[in-house]
Motif scaffolding. Structure first.
Motif, PDB file in Angstrom:
ATOM      1  N   ALA A   1      16.147  11.990  54.072  1.00  0.00           N
ATOM      2  CA  ALA A   1      17.056  11.710  52.953  1.00  0.00           C
ATOM      3  C   ALA A   1      18.460  12.241  53.226  1.00  0.00           C
ATOM      4  O   ALA A   1      19.454  11.683  52.761  1.00  0.00           O
TER       5      ALA A   1
ATOM      6  N   GLU B   1      20.711   9.687  54.571  1.00  0.00           N
ATOM      7  CA  GLU B   1      21.222   8.728  53.581  1.00  0.00           C
ATOM      8  C   GLU B   1      22.453   9.291  52.888  1.00  0.00           C
ATOM      9  O   GLU B   1      23.451   8.606  52.694  1.00  0.00           O
ATOM     10  N   MET B   2      22.357  10.561  52.522  1.00  0.00           N
ATOM     11  CA  MET B   2      23.468  11.196  51.820  1.00  0.00           C
ATOM     12  C   MET B   2      24.681  11.283  52.745  1.00  0.00           C
ATOM     13  O   MET B   2      25.808  11.002  52.334  1.00  0.00           O
TER      14      MET B   2
ATOM     15  N   ARG C   1      26.177   7.773  53.159  1.00  0.00           N
ATOM     16  CA  ARG C   1      26.877   7.367  51.935  1.00  0.00           C
ATOM     17  C   ARG C   1      28.210   8.102  51.815  1.00  0.00           C
ATOM     18  O   ARG C   1      29.228   7.523  51.452  1.00  0.00           O
ATOM     19  N   ARG C   2      28.169   9.397  52.130  1.00  0.00           N
ATOM     20  CA  ARG C   2      29.384  10.206  51.991  1.00  0.00           C
ATOM     21  C   ARG C   2      30.448   9.746  52.984  1.00  0.00           C
ATOM     22  O   ARG C   2      31.596   9.508  52.626  1.00  0.00           O
TER      23      ARG C   2
ATOM     24  N   GLN D   1       4.875   8.295  53.251  1.00  0.00           N
ATOM     25  CA  GLN D   1       5.610   8.744  52.067  1.00  0.00           C
ATOM     26  C   GLN D   1       5.349  10.220  51.815  1.00  0.00           C
ATOM     27  O   GLN D   1       6.257  10.995  51.551  1.00  0.00           O
TER      28      GLN D   1
ATOM     29  N   GLY E   1       8.392  11.447  53.642  1.00  0.00           N
ATOM     30  CA  GLY E   1       9.315  10.948  52.631  1.00  0.00           C
ATOM     31  C   GLY E   1       9.844   9.569  52.996  1.00  0.00           C
ATOM     32  O   GLY E   1      10.904   9.161  52.554  1.00  0.00           O
TER      33      GLY E   1
ATOM     34  N   CYS F   1       9.615   5.607  52.800  1.00  0.00           N
ATOM     35  CA  CYS F   1       9.082   4.590  51.895  1.00  0.00           C
ATOM     36  C   CYS F   1       9.522   3.188  52.323  1.00  0.00           C
ATOM     37  O   CYS F   1      10.364   3.036  53.196  1.00  0.00           O
TER      38      CYS F   1
ATOM     39  N   ILE G   1      13.116   3.046  53.899  1.00  0.00           N
ATOM     40  CA  ILE G   1      14.039   3.990  53.264  1.00  0.00           C
ATOM     41  C   ILE G   1      13.488   5.384  53.537  1.00  0.00           C
ATOM     42  O   ILE G   1      12.322   5.604  53.235  1.00  0.00           O
TER      43      ILE G   1
ATOM     44  N   SER H   1       7.515   4.945  43.516  1.00  0.00           N
ATOM     45  CA  SER H   1       8.743   4.259  43.944  1.00  0.00           C
ATOM     46  C   SER H   1       9.862   5.280  44.050  1.00  0.00           C
ATOM     47  O   SER H   1       9.853   6.293  43.362  1.00  0.00           O
ATOM     48  N   LEU H   2      10.821   4.970  44.918  1.00  0.00           N
ATOM     49  CA  LEU H   2      11.946   5.880  45.071  1.00  0.00           C
ATOM     50  C   LEU H   2      12.987   5.618  43.995  1.00  0.00           C
ATOM     51  O   LEU H   2      13.343   4.485  43.715  1.00  0.00           O
TER      52      LEU H   2
ATOM     53  N   PRO I   1      19.577   7.440  44.042  1.00  0.00           N
ATOM     54  CA  PRO I   1      20.288   6.447  44.835  1.00  0.00           C
ATOM     55  C   PRO I   1      19.547   6.027  46.106  1.00  0.00           C
ATOM     56  O   PRO I   1      19.937   5.056  46.727  1.00  0.00           O
ATOM     57  N   MET I   2      18.485   6.758  46.504  1.00  0.00           N
ATOM     58  CA  MET I   2      17.759   6.382  47.721  1.00  0.00           C
ATOM     59  C   MET I   2      17.056   5.052  47.524  1.00  0.00           C
ATOM     60  O   MET I   2      17.125   4.158  48.347  1.00  0.00           O
TER      61      MET I   2
ATOM     62  N   GLU J   1       7.170  22.014  55.246  1.00  0.00           N
ATOM     63  CA  GLU J   1       7.087  23.276  55.979  1.00  0.00           C
ATOM     64  C   GLU J   1       8.448  23.945  56.130  1.00  0.00           C
ATOM     65  O   GLU J   1       8.536  25.139  56.383  1.00  0.00           O
ATOM     66  N   ASP J   2       9.529  23.158  55.986  1.00  0.00           N
ATOM     67  CA  ASP J   2      10.863  23.757  56.060  1.00  0.00           C
ATOM     68  C   ASP J   2      11.280  24.367  54.728  1.00  0.00           C
ATOM     69  O   ASP J   2      12.410  24.825  54.571  1.00  0.00           O
TER      70      ASP J   2
ATOM     71  N   PHE K   1      11.556  16.544  50.365  1.00  0.00           N
ATOM     72  CA  PHE K   1      12.183  15.535  51.226  1.00  0.00           C
ATOM     73  C   PHE K   1      13.631  15.301  50.830  1.00  0.00           C
ATOM     74  O   PHE K   1      14.443  14.888  51.632  1.00  0.00           O
ATOM     75  N   LEU K   2      13.933  15.534  49.563  1.00  0.00           N
ATOM     76  CA  LEU K   2      15.302  15.305  49.124  1.00  0.00           C
ATOM     77  C   LEU K   2      16.130  16.576  49.165  1.00  0.00           C
ATOM     78  O   LEU K   2      17.224  16.631  48.615  1.00  0.00           O
TER      79      LEU K   2
ATOM     80  N   GLN L   1      20.403  19.821  45.844  1.00  0.00           N
ATOM     81  CA  GLN L   1      20.392  20.388  47.200  1.00  0.00           C
ATOM     82  C   GLN L   1      21.051  21.744  47.330  1.00  0.00           C
ATOM     83  O   GLN L   1      20.879  22.418  48.337  1.00  0.00           O
TER      84      GLN L   1
ATOM     85  N   GLN M   1      26.632  12.945  42.817  1.00  0.00           N
ATOM     86  CA  GLN M   1      25.370  13.579  43.221  1.00  0.00           C
ATOM     87  C   GLN M   1      24.673  12.795  44.333  1.00  0.00           C
ATOM     88  O   GLN M   1      23.806  13.329  45.009  1.00  0.00           O
ATOM     89  N   ALA M   2      25.083  11.549  44.530  1.00  0.00           N
ATOM     90  CA  ALA M   2      24.517  10.767  45.636  1.00  0.00           C
ATOM     91  C   ALA M   2      25.186  11.091  46.968  1.00  0.00           C
ATOM     92  O   ALA M   2      24.670  10.735  48.018  1.00  0.00           O
ATOM     93  N   THR M   3      26.332  11.740  46.932  1.00  0.00           N
ATOM     94  CA  THR M   3      27.100  11.895  48.167  1.00  0.00           C
ATOM     95  C   THR M   3      27.456  13.327  48.533  1.00  0.00           C
ATOM     96  O   THR M   3      27.639  13.627  49.701  1.00  0.00           O
ATOM     97  N   VAL M   4      27.601  14.204  47.552  1.00  0.00           N
ATOM     98  CA  VAL M   4      27.978  15.582  47.894  1.00  0.00           C
ATOM     99  C   VAL M   4      26.977  16.562  47.293  1.00  0.00           C
ATOM    100  O   VAL M   4      26.395  16.311  46.242  1.00  0.00           O
ATOM    101  N   ALA M   5      26.798  17.681  47.994  1.00  0.00           N
ATOM    102  CA  ALA M   5      25.761  18.628  47.585  1.00  0.00           C
ATOM    103  C   ALA M   5      26.241  19.625  46.540  1.00  0.00           C
ATOM    104  O   ALA M   5      25.425  20.254  45.877  1.00  0.00           O
TER     105      ALA M   5
END
Lengths: 247, 848
Positions: free
Chosen positions: A102, A105-106, A109-110, A178, A182, A184, A192, B119-120, B123-124, B185-186, B190-191, B314, B391-395
């Motif tokens: 993910a 993607e960010m 986009r950025r 998934q 992650g 999909c 994605i 479903s996702l 913005p993903m 594990e990290d 995922f997001l 994030q 929020q889709a582009t910057v943390a």
């Protein structure tokens, strides 16, 4: 199945090639931007997974040609003549998936929001990175194959030849991408995060592998897959020496 | 420990105690592997339907869990949403059957289980927050109707989806809500969400218990549970897998034994977990061993977290209780006095906001203020879109800045994280309107020390209002650790006597109320010369008085220098490491005539110098009107050819000082663009060069447009600056439905804009219906469609047909990697453009 971290870094020559670079004279400032994009993309952490399934049997169509591969332990059938030909003679097949996650993607986009040029450069770098990650996963599949006295063949992805993109969904469900990655599949059967690759790889007895295409022939092999593509002959990717599944 | 128990229905006293964290509560273990072991999970079986078709088996499994000591039995409804059931059964029927099964098993508490939608979300993905909410709401209502005692939302990987589920359960039931997320594990989802962020966000939303489940075994989950515990305001739930899964003979197996599992749960319980159970791979034996671990024990009391947290999905900005900490709130996303930002907001160009956001983050802002208040805009809608785009582009976490409660709610509802609301004030009406939103959506809040009588001149007056705000917030269930008070800066030039009162007020609200403090610094210098100097001095004084979060322009090195120095003085920058790294090579601005003080600015200057104006060939003739500035024109041409947007803007500015915009556009921009297009056609430029040149021209156009708007140019210039609303130059562009590749479309858009067309960009994956709707509404006469994949060419064809059918007189131009003139003709498109340069030519001919 668990995911694993994959080593990869942007192959700048390859990324430039994705961008259609053919030796044009480059201004320094554009190269600075390109290196900057590669640097940002290299900070991403590709992950992947694979699972090997014994081949149960090949399915034949009315013409007697193999048109699908049934795997043990899963209802998922690999559909199409091309995939059947690709793994003919294999003992097992490995289903593989890699993604830049993910975060990619960010980032894309950025970068695209900040500058369409920088976004494009980052896209190409990310395509190269995920390709490298797939190669890194292939090496792990090969190591797994060797442990079992086998050798791995080339990767073959949904969307190549007559292996339909619409099998992406079952493919990812079979592998559990998934939950593990992650990763999909959209309604239109695209992956994605978009910088992801799924592929099938045959595991052959070691004396058979010479007969199957080897790593060095990968690109040539990929073009063979185009032969059964409906766009063959008028594909703009092919015109530039690329394929639509390059990323 | 737990808040909000008065508003929910709690089955009995034991559950009440459990929700207060006073007793342990044991949940059940895995269901999937148990169904498999009974041979029920054949090919294509939907486990949720087994509640109806194999009710006795489900009950038998759950009875084993009850006998093993599980007090909570989760219904077998993990995937029972309308989307996944796909009409095979109703959601209500599945929940009813599942709850009946669990009760028949002898469950003390039946928990209606809700898993992810599958479903996702945007913005993903393509599912909207509202669509997810509706799916969850139906499940929550079904669980309540089936007499469940609580709701368990579990295995969430997306904080935004978890929030949709929590809101759905909260707004549609009065049951206790448990929510658990799943981490890799990290240590992140995922997001990219950490346990701390999930804990701070979800427990502020007022759920009854939160925690982690699945993905990892107890050993791997232990450190993540400890991270969560620090930020959880309610009981902590932990339900690990039976270790990490591995494949053996084509089956997933887990290696941890029931005894080892229970043993490994001990540190998790020590870390504060009071609600425990198992997930994948755990069986009744695991739960039996686990029950024995907690049997007869009482949980240790855990202190209520006092940290002030503002978080995106994030990234969190944490002001730890009792530790000195200064964090900067960036103020630049605010249209007041910013014509370019105003123009961007009017045009819904949120990319511009992203640029402002990234610049401020790089300069050191920890939180970004977002204000879009302009009288002509629909503020709720604009604020929401701006927040979604950011929020889709910057943390960086966001501060939602509005005086309109409706706009605030629109923006925070779908925000993935814990935003800071700016602001509430001491007026009763305002407290009544804003505080319930702060509480409901689990936000932090800035309180302004003004009320019906205005801003009191004394420190004591300001503190009194602050106290009323804090009391009102606590009355709404908002802890004071979520509050920051803004004592409101007045200009020294007009209210000189108040300056020291403001500083004293900052000290007092911290001391007396124990809240954090915020100040908008730059008001202080209003009406004075050398405003930055005055601001920086006031900033230093305010930090000394106890200011935690200055709201300022982080792009001003002077302010950030003050912040960086102060962080050494207050001990936040331990050992001065960050300071030494940034400043050991810096020069003092007051010595030796050095131009710049900060390391950042020094770097900027270096970059500018390296972008030397080396001159190459000039492929266009300098027009007569510009012959007196031929040198500058040649320089501009070079900037375009080498794609350098920044110097291009400055050079255009210079050119316009004594020349007409139209001369710049028609005499320089358009001819050099034609050269660029030609070079691309001949293969002398590759795509990124074409793009970079187009961006450079755009930078020049932006300067021209700004000047035209200021009325300093002739009206004739406007026609060519894409500023006109005349439908005669409007083009709608879109990537067709099902296709997510938009690079090509973006290039076309940019080039069309360069040639003066107004482009309405619908984005990617756009339905034919939307193309028609937006084209009709805009009155555009040309539509540009892009498709990259052979599989989406069909969608392109449908779009072309629908446009022609419904919008006679509108032409369609198509392009994309797999298209040819032949394909374009077959699908009935009016024009085919093989690339962006061709698209610009097509459009020019069409409108010409």
């Amino acid at each position: 199945m668990r995911s694993m971290r994959l080593d990869s870094s942007v192959d700048e020559a390859e990324a430039l090639r994705y961008l259609g670079y053919a030796g044009q004279q480059l201004d320094g400032s554009l190269m600075v931007r390109f290196h900057d994009a590669a640097h940002k993309v290299n900070a991403l952490r590709p992950v992947g997974m694979f699972q090997a399934f014994p081949i149960e049997c090949f399915l034949n169509d009315e013409e007697g040609v193999s048109c699908g591969v049934r795997l043990q332990g899963t209802p998922f059938v690999l559909p199409g003549r091309d995939i059947a030909a690709h793994v003919r003679g294999a003992i097992e097949v490995a289903l593989m998936a890699v993604t830049l996650g993910a975060e990619s993607e960010m980032l894309l986009r950025r970068e695209t929001a900040l500058s369409k040029t920088d976004g494009m450069l980052a896209h190409a770098c990310a395509s190269s990175l995920v390709e490298g990650a797939a190669n890194s996963l292939s090496a792990k599949v090969e190591a797994y194959a060797q442990e079992r006295g086998l050798a791995s063949g080339d990767r073959f992805s949904p969307g190549y030849g007559d292996f339909p993109l619409s099998s992406q969904r079952d493919f990812c469900q079979t592998l559990g991408t998934q939950k593990a990655l992650g990763l999909c599949v959209t309604e239109a059967n695209l992956l994605i995060p978009s910088k992801s690759i799924t592929a099938v790889c045959g595991l052959f007895a070691q004396d058979r592998v010479g007969a199957s295409p080897c790593e060095a022939d990968e690109r040539a092999d990929a073009f063979r897959a185009c032969e059964s593509c409906p766009s063959e002959g008028n594909c703009a990717f092919r015109a530039e020496g690329r394929t639509c599944y390059g990323s | 420990m737990a808040a909000d128990l008065q508003t929910i229905r709690i089955k009995d006293d034991y559950l009440r105690q459990a929700l207060l964290g006073q007793v342990f509560l044991v949940e059940d273990g895995g269901m999937g592997s148990m169904l498999q072991a009974r041979g029920l999970m054949g090919e294509g079986v939907c486990p949720d339907l087994l509640n109806l078709t194999a009710a006795e088996d489900v009950t038998a499994i759950q009875r084993e869990y009850v006998q093993a000591g599980a007090q909570v039995i989760t219904t077998n409804t993990f995937g029972a949403n309308a989307l996944k059931l796909a009409g095979r059964a109703t959601v209500a029927d599945v929940y009813q059957a599942a709850a009946d099964n669990a009760r028949a098993a002898g469950a003390r508490y039946v928990a209606g289980d809700i898993g992810p939608t599958g479903s996702l979300l945007e913005p993903m993905g393509s599912m909207t927050f509202e669509e997810a909410y509706e799916l969850f709401a139906e499940q929550a209502r079904a669980a309540q109707a089936a007499n469940c005692d609580l709701i368990i939302i579990e295995t969430m990987a997306d904080l935004r989806e978890a929030k949709a589920a929590v809101l759905a359960a909260r707004e549609n039931t009065d049951l206790p809500i448990f929510v658990t997320m799943t981490f890799g594990e990290d240590g992140r989802t995922f997001l990219g969400t950490t346990p701390a962020i999930a804990a701070a966000t979800l427990s502020s939303l007022g759920v009854s218990a939160i925690g982690l489940n699945c993905s990892l075994g107890p050993e791997e989950l232990a450190p993540l549970a400890a991270q969560m515990a620090e930020f959880v305001r309610c009981p902590l739930v932990v339900k690990p897998n039976a270790g990490l899964p591995r494949m053996q003979d084509g089956k997933t197996v887990y290696d941890v034994t029931p005894e080892a599992f229970a043993h490994a749960m001990a540190p998790i319980i020590d870390a504060g977990a009071t609600i425990v159970g198992g997930c994948c791979g755990t069986t009744p034996d695991f739960i039996r061993c686990l029950s024995e671990v907690v049997a007869g024990k009482m949980p240790k009391p855990r202190p209520f977290p006092q940290d002030f947290v503002v978080a995106s999905a994030q990234q969190a900005c944490v002001l730890s209780a009792g530790k000195p900490c200064v964090e900067v709130i960036g103020e630049r996303i605010n249209p007041t006095g910013k014509p370019k930002l105003k123009e961007a907001l009017r045009a819904a160009n949120y990319d511009y906001l992203v640029g402002e956001a990234v610049g401020q983050m790089l300069a050191g802002a920890s939180i970004l203020d977002v204000n879009v208040g302009m009288p002509e805009l629909d503020e709720p809608q604009t604020l929401r879109h701006a927040v979604d785009a950011l929020q889709a582009t910057v943390a960086a976490p966001l501060q939602i800045d509005s005086s309109d409660p409706v706009a605030i709610e629109a923006a925070v509802r779908g925000y993935a994280g814990k935003p800071l609301i700016n602001s509430v004030n001491g007026k009763q009406e305002n407290l009544d309107a804003v505080l319930p939103i702060v509480k409901k959506y689990g936000c932090s809040v800035v309180g302004l020390t003004l009320d019906e009588d205005g801003i009191p001149p004394t420190a004591e007056g300001r503190v009194a209002i602050a106290r009323r705000i804090v009391e009102a917030a606590e009355g709404n269930g908002i802890p004071r650790s979520d509050i920051a008070i803004d004592c409101l800066v007045m200009a020294a030039a007009t209210n000189q006597a108040e300056v020291l009162e403001i500083l004293r007020a900052v000290t007092l609200v911290k001391q007396e109320l124990g809240v954090r403090t915020v100040l908008g610094v730059s008001n202080i210098s209003f009406g004075l010369p050398q405003r930055n100097m005055v601001n920086a001095t006031f900033l230093a004084a305010a930090l000394g008085a106890g200011l935690d979060m200055p709201i300022l322009n982080p792009l001003s090195a002077r302010y950030m220098d003050t912040v960086a120095s102060y962080r050494v003085l207050n001990g936040q920058d331990a050992g001065g490491r960050a300071f030494l790294e940034a400043y050991s090579q810096a020069t003092d601005p007051y010595q030796g005539g050095a131009a710049k003080a900060s390391a950042n600015q020094a770097a900027d200057t270096g970059q500018a110098a390296s972008a030397a104006d080396d001159e190459g060939e000039c492929p266009i003739a300098v027009p007569d009107a510009l012959s007196d500035v031929a040198q500058l024109v040649r320089q501009i041409v070079q900037y375009v050819l080498t794609g350098r947007a920044q110097p291009m803007a400055a050079a255009t500015q210079e050119l316009l000082e004594n020349h007409q915009p139209l001369d710049a556009v028609n005499g320089v921009f358009v001819p050099v663009l034609d050269v660029v297009g030609m070079k691309y056609d001949r293969g002398e430029f590759f795509l990124p060069q074409l793009m970079a040149s187009a961006e450079a021209v755009k930078a020049g156009f932006d300067v021209v447009r700004a000047q035209v708007q200021q009325g300093e140019a002739s009206a004739a210039g406007a026609a060519n600056t894409s500023d006109s609303n005349d439908a005669d130059n409007v083009i709608v562009v879109a990537t067709v439905e099902g296709d997510i590749h938009d690079i090509g479309k973006n290039i076309v858009k940019m080039l069309l804009e360069n040639y003066g067309f107004r482009v309405i960009d619908l984005g990617k994956d756009v339905t034919p219906e939307r193309v028609v709707r937006e084209t009709r509404e805009s009155g555009a006469r040309l539509v540009g469609l892009s498709a990259l994949m052979t599989t989406t060419v069909k969608a392109m064809e449908r779009t072309v047909q629908l446009v022609h059918e419904q919008l006679p007189g509108v032409a369609v131009m198509v392009g994309g990697a797999v298209l040819t003139q032949e394909y374009a003709d077959q699908m009935g498109a009016d024009f085919f453009a093989k690339d962006a340069a061709e698209a610009a030519r097509v459009a020019t001919r069409y409108f010409g």
